[in-house]
Motif scaffolding. Structure first.
Motif, mmCIF file in Angstrom:
data_model
loop_
_atom_site.group_PDB
_atom_site.id
_atom_site.type_symbol
_atom_site.label_atom_id
_atom_site.label_comp_id
_atom_site.label_asym_id
_atom_site.label_seq_id
_atom_site.Cartn_x
_atom_site.Cartn_y
_atom_site.Cartn_z
ATOM 1 N N CYS A 34 0.830 -1.198 0.000
ATOM 2 C CA CYS A 34 0.000 0.000 0.000
ATOM 3 C C CYS A 34 0.871 1.256 0.000
ATOM 4 O O CYS A 34 0.627 2.186 -0.763
ATOM 5 C CB CYS A 34 -0.929 -0.025 1.209
ATOM 6 S SG CYS A 34 -1.983 1.431 1.376
ATOM 7 N N ARG A 54 -8.015 5.642 -3.356
ATOM 8 C CA ARG A 54 -7.478 4.482 -2.639
ATOM 9 C C ARG A 54 -6.946 3.479 -3.672
ATOM 10 O O ARG A 54 -7.706 2.889 -4.421
ATOM 11 C CB ARG A 54 -8.561 3.834 -1.791
ATOM 12 C CG ARG A 54 -8.068 2.693 -0.928
ATOM 13 C CD ARG A 54 -9.204 2.074 -0.129
ATOM 14 N NE ARG A 54 -9.783 3.032 0.799
ATOM 15 C CZ ARG A 54 -9.563 3.023 2.111
ATOM 16 N NH1 ARG A 54 -8.822 2.097 2.652
ATOM 17 N NH2 ARG A 54 -10.112 3.933 2.898
ATOM 18 N N CYS A 58 -4.285 -0.925 -1.455
ATOM 19 C CA CYS A 58 -4.672 -0.435 -0.134
ATOM 20 C C CYS A 58 -6.067 -0.890 0.287
ATOM 21 O O CYS A 58 -6.513 -0.547 1.384
ATOM 22 C CB CYS A 58 -4.601 1.089 -0.103
ATOM 23 S SG CYS A 58 -2.946 1.731 -0.402
ATOM 24 N N LEU A 66 -3.985 4.416 6.505
ATOM 25 C CA LEU A 66 -3.735 5.164 5.265
ATOM 26 C C LEU A 66 -3.254 6.574 5.563
ATOM 27 O O LEU A 66 -2.324 7.072 4.928
ATOM 28 C CB LEU A 66 -5.003 5.221 4.410
ATOM 29 C CG LEU A 66 -5.393 3.956 3.683
ATOM 30 C CD1 LEU A 66 -6.728 4.148 2.979
ATOM 31 C CD2 LEU A 66 -4.329 3.545 2.688
#
Length: 92
Positions: A34, A54, A58, A66
């Motif tokens: 991610c 996104r 992720c 995040l």
């Protein structure tokens, strides 16, 4: 130097955009993958002014993680920018 500023602005925008329509559910996403995807997206945003979203890598990563990842990347970019300014003797 302009690229560093663009990257910093892109990172700030991504930090907001990543969670705007994302899930807050924790899942099985790989944090390292991610982070790499977000870093690539930051570069693309700096080059094209694209909005953040996104990344597929992720999906399953919670919003708080995040935001932490985006913050870490932003800190890295700002640190590099500051180092370049110091080397250019713009700031001391």
């Amino acid at each position: 130097m302009r690229t560093r500023i663009s990257l910093a602005v892109a990172a700030a925008g991504l930090a907001l955009g990543l969670t705007a329509c994302g899930s807050s559910d924790a899942g099985d996403g790989n944090v390292a993958d991610c982070k790499s995807a977000i870093a690539e997206q930051m570069q693309a945003a700096a080059d094209t002014d694209a909005e953040g979203h996104r990344p597929a890598a992720c999906i399953g990563i919670d919003d708080k993680t995040l935001q932490r990842i985006a913050g870490e990347l932003l800190e890295d970019e700002l640190g590099e920018f500051e180092k370049e300014l110091e080397e250019a003797e713009v700031i001391r």
